[in-house]
Design an enzyme around this catalytic site. Structure first.
Site, PDB file in Angstrom:
ATOM      1  N   SER A 273      67.339  62.617  87.938  1.00  0.00           N
ATOM      2  CA  SER A 273      66.089  61.874  87.780  1.00  0.00           C
ATOM      3  C   SER A 273      66.271  60.462  88.304  1.00  0.00           C
ATOM      4  CB  SER A 273      65.681  61.813  86.307  1.00  0.00           C
ATOM      5  OG  SER A 273      66.476  60.867  85.604  1.00  0.00           O
ATOM      6  N   ASP A 274      65.174  59.856  88.778  1.00  0.00           N
ATOM      7  CA  ASP A 274      65.230  58.416  88.939  1.00  0.00           C
ATOM      8  C   ASP A 274      65.257  57.826  87.536  1.00  0.00           C
ATOM      9  OD1 ASP A 274      65.273  55.888  90.047  1.00  0.00           O
ATOM     10  OD2 ASP A 274      63.633  56.275  91.440  1.00  0.00           O
ATOM     11  N   TRP A 275      65.662  56.576  87.435  1.00  0.00           N
ATOM     12  CA  TRP A 275      65.880  55.984  86.118  1.00  0.00           C
ATOM     13  C   TRP A 275      64.545  55.815  85.390  1.00  0.00           C
ATOM     14  CZ3 TRP A 275      69.677  57.291  88.731  1.00  0.00           C
ATOM     15  CH2 TRP A 275      71.000  57.080  88.355  1.00  0.00           C
TER      16      TRP A 275
END
Length: 742
Positions: A273-275
């Site tokens: 995931s992106d953060w």
């Protein structure tokens, strides 16, 4: 105290039983580490099966989410290592604290900053992309990272996107061709490249909530090809999701994108995931998130004790599996992919040791920078500027000395050194007199905040005019920077014109000195009303550690510029396709956004709508003169399984060595569906000594000339006539040839 004999025997038997059971269990634990001869796909997959069989459910779930800002858990009892990640696409980020967005304060984490990816794309040189990736991967390996969070391949749709400088331009073929060798170079070091941001994350403004509506044709023809090439041609080991929504569902756990990636493309790596881009336990579990990063909490918006256990793929995931709401097969698939990643990286016995800040790294960074610099204008042969006694060169502009590796968001770096343009010019020019003044000032670059200037702007302006009067030549070093609302993550630009009063300053300089050249430091196109006030313009991008040396190489003529623009420069903002349709197209209405230009992105729009750009895709001048002649194709008719071979001669008519990028475009004549007039299908960079010429060929597979047919949800190739265009820019075609497919 005495124990009865029978009870003593019972205790003894039970103890022996426990010991035997423990020994048997230990025998069942597989050897985690591999020998060099065991690194085969079949062996590793069997090894992974044996490990999953002995992991507890709690251990498996713990592997699927973060334990710190940039790491995930291993399994201590088995010796399975943690996974450590690092930004970013053009350098290994400094160490970040375990649980806070601040530098960890290490003194041994300085690195080589390579040029930003817009510069790499401008080289049009896949071999150089491989060298870039390999040297960057060496630095990541030395810094003991397992995953490098890059490259980025989101398409240049609008010049306002704050992160365009991290990407590879507006054309899917160029991005695909350049990203494959980059990834291969990184992964040769046993470091996973992580291609990002999947998908349609083409702006920073409202990136965490905007819902993108786009046609299937634009999705498959424009926005997905570079990701597909990364997966199927480069075998990328990691892929990062994006923040935005697509057709009402967040892209990090999007049902449609998940099917495309893991079913249609048969991707066997991890999705990270992106953060903070995960929003649902169920969707993350079902639609392909393998490693959840940066969430912080379960959506409460505050940090809580043991908050990593509150991630969507932590305790909520564990609970859902135990309750039977979600199948354990889901976590098994995620762990299988994570273990595959681990065996490709930190448990790979063939992994090299890595290197940091070597002469070779600096050499490659400089080579990429010089090949990527684009000569946009050269009236009266303003460039190159000779180094001779009696000449005074005024270097004016804040960007002559400003640090360009700090700021910009997650791609900011801590280089061992950064040669500024002023330093590079001073060190190169030993005979000429170099004078300098700032001319204008902006505040320091920090994330998500604009800091005010600290100096008096009027005084800086007056001094700049006085300095220009004293010079024979003025080099104005301006453009954008890595501050908020400039070239930076977190939000987009707000104006197309140059910021900080630069146009007024250029006007003032031109009034007292007509011999002005512009060194334009940006990752984006800018409005160029000031262009007539200059004799020469070099697009110099963000060049990293060796920036000043590379700029001086080209300004002085030590290197002949050969870069080509990887995106179009519109004359005015409304000429850009995304902006021409109004707010709903860009930036959206705060909820939804429609890509109304559809497949006509970049030069496709300019060509088809007959709009003249300021500077076209693929454009770039040289200090030499090149000709492309005798263009031929090997047949006039092809079937759809054939390869079209294009041959041509390239000659260097100049008085020095140089390189020309020959570009081949193809367009369908009288298509039954909307198509661009032409699309890039091949290119090659030809290096020639002065007076030399070469016969060169480019091959194009006929089955690459199709369009995505929404009626059958697959690619179709039309029968009929096509045109092949050969030139050195999208708007400078020297030969057009008709052929047919059947």
């Amino acid at each position: 105290m005495r124990v009865p004999f029978k009870k003593t025997i019972s205790v003894f038997v039970f103890t022996v039983y426990l010991n035997i059971s423990y020994i048997i269990a230990q025998d069942k634990i597989p050897q985690i580490q591999l020998e060099k001869g065991e690194v085969t796909t079949a062996f590793i997959e069997a090894k992974i099966d044996s490990i999953i069989a002995i992991l507890t459910l709690e251990e498996k779930v713990a592997m699927t989410h973060a334990q710190s800002k940039f790491s995930t858990k291993g399994v201590e009892r088995l010796g399975i290592p943690e996974v450590w990640m690092s930004d970013g696409p053009h350098g290994v980020r400094e160490e970040i604290s375990w649980d806070a967005w601040e530098n960890a304060g290490w003194t041994n984490d300085a690195i080589t900053a390579f040029p930003a990816l817009t510069c790499l794309a401008a080289t049009f040189n896949p071999e150089l992309a491989n060298k870039y990736g390999y040297n960057l991967g060496e630095e990541a390996r030395y810094r003991e990272k397992d995953v490098l969070l890059g490259p980025g391949v989101n398409i240049y749709r609008t010049p306002f996107n704050g992160r365009n400088f991290e990407y590879l331009g507006e054309d899917p073929f160029l991005a695909s061709t350049m990203v494959v060798p980059y990834i291969q170079g990184v992964q040769e070091n046993g470091i996973a490249a992580c291609v990002k941001h999947f998908a349609l994350n083409n702006q920073e403004h409202w990136r965490d909530k905007i819902n993108v509506e786009v046609s299937d044709r634009a999705l498959y023809e424009i926005y997905l090809p570079a990701f597909k090439a990364a997966v199927q041609k480069a075998n990328v080991w990691a892929l990062m999701g994006a923040y935005n929504k697509f057709r009402g569902q967040y892209t990090t756990h999007n049902k449609i994108l998940h099917k495309i990636l893991k079913t249609d493309w048969d991707y066997d790596g991890v999705v990270i995931s992106d953060w903070s881009s995960v929003h649902s336990t169920k969707e993350a579990a079902l639609y392909g998130v393998d490693m959840e990063m940066g969430t912080g909490t379960d959506g409460l918006g505050t940090t809580t004790s043991n908050h990593y256990q509150h991630y969507f793929l932590a305790n909520p995931f564990l609970k859902a599996i135990k309750n039977g709401e979600l199948s354990e097969d889901l976590v098994d698939d995620k762990v299988r992919r994570i273990l595959r990643l681990i065996y490709r990286t930190n448990l790979n016995p063939n992994r090299a040791l890595g290197k940091l800040n070597t002469k070779e790294h600096h050499k490659v960074a400089r080579e990429v920078a010089t090949e990527g610099i684009v000569l946009l204008k050269n009236e009266e042969n303003f460039f190159p500027i000779q180094d001779k006694k009696g000449i005074t060169i005024a270097v004016i502009g804040e960007n002559a000395t400003r640090n360009m590796t700090q700021g910009g968001g997650s791609s900011q770096l801590k280089p061992l050194f950064e040669i500024s343009p002023l330093q590079g010019i001073k060190e190169r020019y030993k005979n000429a007199t170099i004078i300098h003044t700032m001319g204008y000032e902006s505040g320091d670059s920090v994330y998500d905040e604009i800091l005010p200037a600290t100096l008096n702007q009027d005084s800086l302006y007056v001094k700049a005019i006085e300095t220009a009067k004293k010079a024979d030549v003025v080099l104005f070093v301006g453009g954008l920077n890595k501050s908020h609302h400039q070239d930076s993550e977190g939000d987009d630009r707000e104006v197309f014109a140059l910021p900080y009063g630069q146009e007024k300053l250029i006007d003032g300089i031109h009034e007292v000195n007509k011999n002005v050249g512009f060194l334009l430091l940006t990752g984006n196109a800018v409005e160029m009303n000031w262009l007539p006030k200059t004799k020469g313009v070099l697009q110099t991008w963000y060049l990293g550690s060796m920036a000043g040396h590379a700029i001086a190489d080209v300004v002085s003529g030590d290197v002949n510029p050969s870069g080509k623009l990887p995106f179009s420069f519109p004359k005015k903002l409304e000429d850009n396709a995304a902006h021409s349709f109004g707010e709903i197209s860009y930036p959206g209405n705060g909820v939804d956004q429609e890509y109304k230009e559809d497949i006509l992105v970049g030069y496709r729009w300019f060509d088809t709508k007959k709009i003249t750009p300021q500077y076209a895709f693929g454009y770039g001048l040289s200090y030499s003169d090149f000709t492309i002649s005798d263009v031929k194709i090997d047949q006039k008719k092809y079937n759809k399984s054939d390869t079209i071979k294009v041959t041509f001669n390239v000659a260097n008519l100049g008085d020095r060595e140089g390189a020309e990028v020959v570009q081949v475009y193809v367009g369908k004549h009288k298509s039954k569906v909307q198509r661009a007039i032409k699309e890039l299908k091949g290119f090659t960079k030809v290096f020639l000594e002065k007076g030399d010429q070469k016969t060169v060929s480019i091959s194009i597979a006929a089955d690459e000339l199709g369009y995505y047919n929404t009626e059958v949800s697959d690619w179709s190739i039309e029968d009929g006539n096509y045109y092949l265009y050969v030139g050195n820019a999208s708007n400078n075609i020297v030969k057009k040839i008709k052929f047919s497919l059947f």
